[in-house]
Design a protein around this motif. Structure first.
Motif, PDB file in Angstrom:
ATOM      1  N   TYR A 249       0.985  -1.155   0.061  1.00 27.51           N
ATOM      2  CA  TYR A 249      -0.098   0.046   0.045  1.00 27.51           C
ATOM      3  C   TYR A 249       0.970   1.353   0.128  1.00 27.51           C
ATOM      4  CZ  TYR A 249      -4.080  -2.924   1.230  1.00 27.51           C
ATOM      5  OH  TYR A 249      -4.886  -3.961   1.019  1.00 27.51           O
ATOM      6  N   SER A 250       1.932   1.373   0.713  1.00 28.91           N
ATOM      7  CA  SER A 250       2.987   2.342   0.892  1.00 28.91           C
ATOM      8  C   SER A 250       3.568   2.710  -0.275  1.00 28.91           C
ATOM      9  CB  SER A 250       3.976   2.213   1.847  1.00 28.91           C
ATOM     10  OG  SER A 250       4.760   0.997   1.620  1.00 28.91           O
ATOM     11  N   ASP A 251       3.647   1.823  -1.231  1.00 30.18           N
ATOM     12  CA  ASP A 251       4.196   1.678  -2.605  1.00 30.18           C
ATOM     13  C   ASP A 251       3.513   2.831  -3.669  1.00 30.18           C
ATOM     14  OD1 ASP A 251       6.660   0.712  -1.674  1.00 30.18           O
ATOM     15  OD2 ASP A 251       6.136  -1.283  -2.455  1.00 30.18           O
ATOM     16  N   VAL A 252       2.189   2.282  -3.491  1.00 26.13           N
ATOM     17  CA  VAL A 252       1.247   3.041  -4.568  1.00 26.13           C
ATOM     18  C   VAL A 252       0.887   4.296  -3.971  1.00 26.13           C
ATOM     19  CG1 VAL A 252      -0.961   2.118  -3.757  1.00 26.13           C
ATOM     20  CG2 VAL A 252      -0.719   2.179  -6.136  1.00 26.13           C
ATOM     21  N   GLU A 253       0.966   4.468  -2.737  1.00 25.85           N
ATOM     22  CA  GLU A 253       0.618   5.861  -2.101  1.00 25.85           C
ATOM     23  C   GLU A 253       1.836   6.679  -2.635  1.00 25.85           C
ATOM     24  OE1 GLU A 253       0.482   5.348   2.192  1.00 25.85           O
ATOM     25  OE2 GLU A 253      -1.362   3.818   2.085  1.00 25.85           O
ATOM     26  N   ASP A 254       2.947   6.495  -2.593  1.00 27.40           N
ATOM     27  CA  ASP A 254       4.115   7.250  -3.106  1.00 27.40           C
ATOM     28  C   ASP A 254       4.092   7.309  -4.560  1.00 27.40           C
ATOM     29  OD1 ASP A 254       5.099   7.026  -0.717  1.00 27.40           O
ATOM     30  OD2 ASP A 254       6.629   5.526  -0.849  1.00 27.40           O
ATOM     31  N   THR A 255       3.676   6.703  -5.330  1.00 26.58           N
ATOM     32  CA  THR A 255       3.630   6.796  -6.980  1.00 26.58           C
ATOM     33  C   THR A 255       2.085   7.150  -7.341  1.00 26.58           C
ATOM     34  OG1 THR A 255       3.124   4.463  -7.132  1.00 26.58           O
ATOM     35  CG2 THR A 255       5.434   4.945  -7.100  1.00 26.58           C
ATOM     36  N   GLY A 256       1.244   6.919  -6.732  1.00 27.63           N
ATOM     37  CA  GLY A 256       0.018   7.462  -7.258  1.00 27.63           C
ATOM     38  C   GLY A 256      -0.799   6.418  -8.165  1.00 27.63           C
ATOM     39  N   THR A 257       0.108   6.270  -9.325  1.00 31.38           N
ATOM     40  CA  THR A 257      -0.555   5.126 -10.095  1.00 31.38           C
ATOM     41  C   THR A 257       0.828   4.377 -10.796  1.00 31.38           C
ATOM     42  OG1 THR A 257      -2.177   6.827 -10.935  1.00 31.38           O
ATOM     43  CG2 THR A 257      -1.513   4.899 -12.554  1.00 31.38           C
ATOM     44  N   MET A 258       0.706   2.964 -10.791  1.00 25.18           N
ATOM     45  CA  MET A 258       1.538   2.231 -11.457  1.00 25.18           C
ATOM     46  C   MET A 258       0.778   1.368 -12.572  1.00 25.18           C
ATOM     47  SD  MET A 258       3.023   0.788  -7.722  1.00 25.18           S
ATOM     48  CE  MET A 258       4.388   0.190  -8.637  1.00 25.18           C
ATOM     49  N   ALA A 259       1.405   1.477 -13.526  1.00 23.37           N
ATOM     50  CA  ALA A 259       0.605   0.942 -14.864  1.00 23.37           C
ATOM     51  C   ALA A 259       1.370  -0.199 -15.292  1.00 23.37           C
ATOM     52  CB  ALA A 259       0.634   1.881 -16.078  1.00 23.37           C
ATOM     53  N   PHE A 260       0.578  -1.131 -16.224  1.00 26.67           N
ATOM     54  CA  PHE A 260       1.356  -2.385 -16.730  1.00 26.67           C
ATOM     55  C   PHE A 260       0.525  -2.664 -18.041  1.00 26.67           C
ATOM     56  CE2 PHE A 260       1.586  -2.489 -12.166  1.00 26.67           C
ATOM     57  CZ  PHE A 260       2.791  -3.011 -11.907  1.00 26.67           C
ATOM     58  N   ASN A 261       1.508  -3.251 -18.946  1.00 27.93           N
ATOM     59  CA  ASN A 261       0.581  -3.688 -20.214  1.00 27.93           C
ATOM     60  C   ASN A 261       1.033  -5.332 -20.384  1.00 27.93           C
ATOM     61  OD1 ASN A 261       1.152  -4.435 -23.273  1.00 27.93           O
ATOM     62  ND2 ASN A 261      -0.505  -2.920 -23.056  1.00 27.93           N
ATOM     63  N   SER A 262       0.051  -6.201 -20.432  1.00 25.55           N
ATOM     64  CA  SER A 262       0.358  -7.416 -20.120  1.00 25.55           C
ATOM     65  C   SER A 262      -0.700  -8.436 -21.227  1.00 25.55           C
ATOM     66  CB  SER A 262      -0.140  -7.824 -18.545  1.00 25.55           C
ATOM     67  OG  SER A 262      -0.087  -9.337 -18.572  1.00 25.55           O
ATOM     68  N   ALA A 263      -0.140  -9.458 -21.509  1.00 29.00           N
ATOM     69  CA  ALA A 263      -1.154 -10.368 -22.084  1.00 29.00           C
ATOM     70  C   ALA A 263      -1.650 -11.503 -21.272  1.00 29.00           C
ATOM     71  CB  ALA A 263      -0.121 -11.223 -23.206  1.00 29.00           C
ATOM     72  N   GLY A 264      -2.755 -11.114 -21.018  1.00 26.88           N
ATOM     73  CA  GLY A 264      -3.575 -11.892 -19.911  1.00 26.88           C
ATOM     74  C   GLY A 264      -3.033 -11.434 -18.629  1.00 26.88           C
ATOM     75  N   GLY A 265      -3.053 -12.584 -17.550  1.00 24.61           N
ATOM     76  CA  GLY A 265      -2.757 -12.198 -16.149  1.00 24.61           C
ATOM     77  C   GLY A 265      -3.885 -11.988 -15.488  1.00 24.61           C
ATOM     78  N   TRP A 266      -3.637 -11.415 -14.189  1.00 31.15           N
ATOM     79  CA  TRP A 266      -4.554 -11.021 -13.175  1.00 31.15           C
ATOM     80  C   TRP A 266      -4.200 -10.027 -12.215  1.00 31.15           C
ATOM     81  CZ3 TRP A 266      -3.525 -12.399  -8.204  1.00 31.15           C
ATOM     82  CH2 TRP A 266      -2.338 -13.266  -7.902  1.00 31.15           C
ATOM     83  N   LEU A 267      -5.209  -9.416 -11.574  1.00 34.66           N
ATOM     84  CA  LEU A 267      -4.760  -8.449 -10.781  1.00 34.66           C
ATOM     85  C   LEU A 267      -5.858  -8.050  -9.605  1.00 34.66           C
ATOM     86  CD1 LEU A 267      -5.114  -4.970 -12.192  1.00 34.66           C
ATOM     87  CD2 LEU A 267      -5.978  -6.874 -13.170  1.00 34.66           C
ATOM     88  N   GLY A 268      -5.329  -7.492  -8.575  1.00 33.62           N
ATOM     89  CA  GLY A 268      -6.559  -7.151  -7.280  1.00 33.62           C
ATOM     90  C   GLY A 268      -5.742  -6.802  -6.142  1.00 33.62           C
ATOM     91  N   ILE A 269      -6.316  -7.132  -4.824  1.00 35.46           N
ATOM     92  CA  ILE A 269      -5.894  -6.889  -3.645  1.00 35.46           C
ATOM     93  C   ILE A 269      -6.137  -8.214  -2.769  1.00 35.46           C
ATOM     94  CG2 ILE A 269      -6.328  -5.252  -1.417  1.00 35.46           C
ATOM     95  CD1 ILE A 269      -7.859  -3.406  -3.528  1.00 35.46           C
ATOM     96  N   THR A 270      -4.958  -8.182  -2.092  1.00 32.38           N
ATOM     97  CA  THR A 270      -5.019  -9.456  -1.223  1.00 32.38           C
ATOM     98  C   THR A 270      -4.934  -8.961   0.449  1.00 32.38           C
ATOM     99  OG1 THR A 270      -3.938 -11.444  -0.798  1.00 32.38           O
ATOM    100  CG2 THR A 270      -2.621  -9.824  -1.489  1.00 32.38           C
ATOM    101  N   ASP A 271      -5.467  -9.759   1.084  1.00 32.31           N
ATOM    102  CA  ASP A 271      -5.091  -9.946   2.621  1.00 32.31           C
ATOM    103  C   ASP A 271      -4.352 -11.213   2.910  1.00 32.31           C
ATOM    104  OD1 ASP A 271      -6.530  -7.539   3.111  1.00 32.31           O
ATOM    105  OD2 ASP A 271      -8.464  -8.686   2.954  1.00 32.31           O
ATOM    106  N   LYS A 272      -3.961 -11.472   4.165  1.00 33.65           N
ATOM    107  CA  LYS A 272      -3.572 -12.759   4.619  1.00 33.65           C
ATOM    108  C   LYS A 272      -4.181 -13.867   4.050  1.00 33.65           C
ATOM    109  CE  LYS A 272      -1.584 -15.012   8.502  1.00 33.65           C
ATOM    110  NZ  LYS A 272      -1.349 -15.072  10.032  1.00 33.65           N
ATOM    111  N   TYR A 273      -5.454 -13.975   4.375  1.00 34.60           N
ATOM    112  CA  TYR A 273      -6.241 -15.118   4.190  1.00 34.60           C
ATOM    113  C   TYR A 273      -7.324 -14.988   3.101  1.00 34.60           C
ATOM    114  CZ  TYR A 273      -4.473 -17.214   8.408  1.00 34.60           C
ATOM    115  OH  TYR A 273      -3.421 -17.658   9.381  1.00 34.60           O
TER     116      TYR A 273
END
Length: 655
Positions: A249-273
């Motif tokens: 969380y602290s990393d994206v707070e510092d940068t504001g936006t982090m962009a990626f270009n990908s063929a497929g993949g997945w993304l989201g938000i994770t907790d411990k469980y």
């Protein structure tokens, strides 16, 4: 000496690693979390949906995915927020909740198989929450376009549903038609677990061609409660071009936006469980982002992806299918989705760390025996036995060498007394003794070195895998992933209250299993060859005490493993010692260095020298004399009188 220095070094490194996790790596994260929470406590203003200023790379004419919505008052009660929109009920063996028809949001989700704590009446885990609540957390799918004149559905759009309930095997279709006669649909299906399949469909019944870019997004408001452990990732996560990205969380707070270009993949938000992630069509190229905004001082985190723009002529239609996972990070389940849906590295959402190639197989072995025996604690005991069998040849050789070392203790003590002031000569004599007897001074390090990777693999499995969460053993151990719940403060479980949280001083909350582990280390310490140096001997004597306090805060499953492993090692070592004729009892302690050579009587050196001279001057018996009876050698006192008599002869001659 060399053997003791190496063994001490191995133990010190192990302790430093174990202690370092909490007291060095976690301290900065705890401080940052405290500052975040203090800031949130002062924030009482309103906040709206985030509208990131940047647009995904490669789509300059398409607006960025946005959670939308105007300013929403924070702190709205969950029930009031749920009543603000008509809903489609979600009902499955693992999930309950609803989908808001206003905005077509997945914003009400409860995990029916998991509770907050061990109490049978404890609330189930609430994973998603509507916008406006204190912990707003939701997902939705929509469309973006570069045509400002095209009317698109947004967070205020009221969708129509084909039915009132979504169940496995019974999908629902949400639909909405704009004023330009373009029909938007979302067909939503749910499996028996936590995977939603969302098919976005557009039917262009208008008179003009349109261009649309479908998207999916996840929005989370407020800084989540995280554990702040260095060895556990909690935050934004994704796989882009087959590479795992873990963003704090602290990393994206510092940068504001982090962009990626990908063929497929997945993304989201994770907790411990738990986690909420989006998986687009794996055959498509996407622009993905992690975004942080702070409207009205309130942290908001967003993970989104955007498909390339697609032209839809008048009278034509277009559809694309994506997936939304919202649930528990069960390893076998995630691995199954990786195979059936082709989602790359999906099982890596469970943070098995850099040594996942060791930790994941270790988990599967534990899980297999847990299913077979019905108890993860028994599985730990069985796997420990298997590990002992696997490494038996190495351990057996090590313990045999240690038995020889123990047998050499008296000789080592004598060498220390004789060469205590000459370290170089002492080491040379020690090495010569080891070589002569075939003993290995580094043998004591091997059992520890074998145990360290197993220890960390088990620690990681216990700490991150949800299968270990609230997994009981026997007796007072109801959760193998938590520390032993007994302590001197509740008379080891006899008093009806829990162990107090003492923060950094939790090390004094020593339970029954840590005590048993400490006793096993004491017994093992007495079986091992002891250092001849008194200082080193004291250090080793205190090691069981140090480890007892240290492991008191570790998961009970880990302490049970260590205790059981020590017990097996003790029996193995005792058998080997008996075979080598080494006594099983208290080790001889290091002797104190001698203050100097023993005192001699006056003239003793002179007498000894004369006796040696007489012995050398005495002629050797001839071969023919060997048959004669051997004459009795004069006593020492007789020889002394004869010597004195000879000394008086010159004096009489002078007279």
């Amino acid at each position: 000496m060399i053997d003791n220095r190496n063994l001490i070094l191995a133990i010190v490194i192990s302790v430093a690693i174990l202690f370092g996790f909490e007291f060095f790596f976690n301290a900065p994260e705890r401080e940052r979390l405290a500052q975040q929470q203090a800031q949130q406590a002062q924030t009482t203003e309103t906040a709206g949906g985030e509208t990131p200023s940047s647009v995904p790379s490669g789509s300059p004419d398409v607006s960025a995915p946005s959670a939308g919505g105007g300013a929403e008052a924070m702190g709205v009660a969950r029930d009031d927020a749920l009543d603000a929109s008509p809903r489609v009920t979600i009902s499955s063996p693992t999930l309950s909740g609803s989908i808001a028809l206003k905005g077509a949001r997945f914003d009400d989700l409860i995990l029916t198989q998991y509770r907050e704590n061990l109490d049978a009446n404890s609330p189930n885990i609430e994973l998603l929450a509507p916008a406006g609540t204190h912990n707003a957390y939701f997902a939705d799918f929509g469309w973006s376009t570069g045509d400002s004149g095209l009317e698109l559905p947004n967070s205020e759009t009221l969708w129509q549903s084909s039915q009132k309930e979504l169940t496995p095997g019974t999908p629902v279709v949400l639909s909405w038609t704009n004023s330009q006669d373009v029909r938007f649909e979302q067909e939503i299906a749910l499996d028996e677990n936590y995977m939603f399949t969302v098919t976005q469909r557009v039917v262009n019944n208008g008179a003009q061609s349109i261009s649309l870019s479908p998207y999916g997004l996840i929005s989370r408001t407020g800084h989540p409660d995280i554990l702040g452990f260095y060895i556990l990732h909690e935050g934004l996560i994704g796989v882009f071009n087959d590479a795992l990205e873990e963003i704090d969380y602290s990393d994206v707070e510092d940068t504001g936006t982090m962009a990626f270009n990908s063929a497929g993949g997945w993304l989201g938000i994770t907790d411990k469980y738990w986690m909420v992630v989006l998986a687009p069509d794996q055959q498509k190229t996407i622009d993905a982002r992690f975004v942080h905004t702070a409207p009205a001082g309130q942290n908001k985190y967003q993970a989104d992806f955007l498909y390339p723009g697609t032209a839809i002529p008048a009278g034509a239609s277009f559809e694309i299918t994506s997936h939304l996972f919202a649930g528990a990070k069960e390893v076998e389940l995630l691995d199954g989705y990786r195979e059936t849906l082709g989602i790359p590295l999906f099982e890596r959402a469970v943070d098995f760390g850099w040594f996942w190639f060791l930790t994941i197989p270790f988990f599967y072995v534990l899980h297999y025996f847990a299913v077979l025996l019905g108890n993860f604690g028994l599985s730990i005991l069985v796997v420990t036995v298997l590990i002992k069998i696997l490494f038996f040849p190495l351990a057996n050789k090590s313990y045999a060498s240690m038995a020889k070392m123990r047998k050499l203790q008296p000789d080592m003590l004598r060498l220390r007394e004789r060469y205590g002031d000459d370290k170089q000569r002492l080491n040379q004599e020690m090495m010569a003794l080891y070589k002569k007897e075939g003993a290995n001074p580094l043998s004591g390090c091997l059992p520890i070195l074998i145990q360290i990777p197993v220890f960390f693999a088990l620690y990681k499995v216990l700490f991150v895998s949800i299968e270990m969460r609230q997994a009981p053993f026997y007796g007072w151990i109801h959760d193998l992933s938590q520390p032993d719940p007994t302590s001197i403060f509740n008379l080891f479980g006899l008093l009806p209250w829990g162990v107090p949280d003492l923060g950094l001083f939790n090390v004094i909350n020593i339970g029954v299993w840590p005590i048993l582990m400490g006793l096993s280390m004491v017994i093992q310490h007495r079986l091992n060859p002891q250092p001849t140096d008194p200082v080193q001997a004291k250090i080793f004597a205190w090691m069981p005490v140090i480890f007892t306090f240290l492991l008191a805060t570790f998961p009970a499953g880990l302490v049970i493993y260590w205790t059981w492993n020590n017990t097996l090692s003790i029996f193995q070592q005792m058998v080997i010692m008996k075979r080598h004729g080494v006594p099983i009892g208290r080790q001889p302690t290091a002797a104190k260095p001698s203050a100097g050579p023993p005192k001699k009587k006056p003239g003793e050196d002179k007498e000894k020298a004369e006796e040696e001279t007489e012995a050398e001057a005495e002629p050797a018996p001839a071969a023919s004399d060997t048959a004669e009876p051997k004459k009795k050698k004069p006593s020492r006192s007789a020889r002394r009188r004869a010597r004195k008599a000879r000394e008086k002869v010159p004096e009489k001659a002078e007279d």
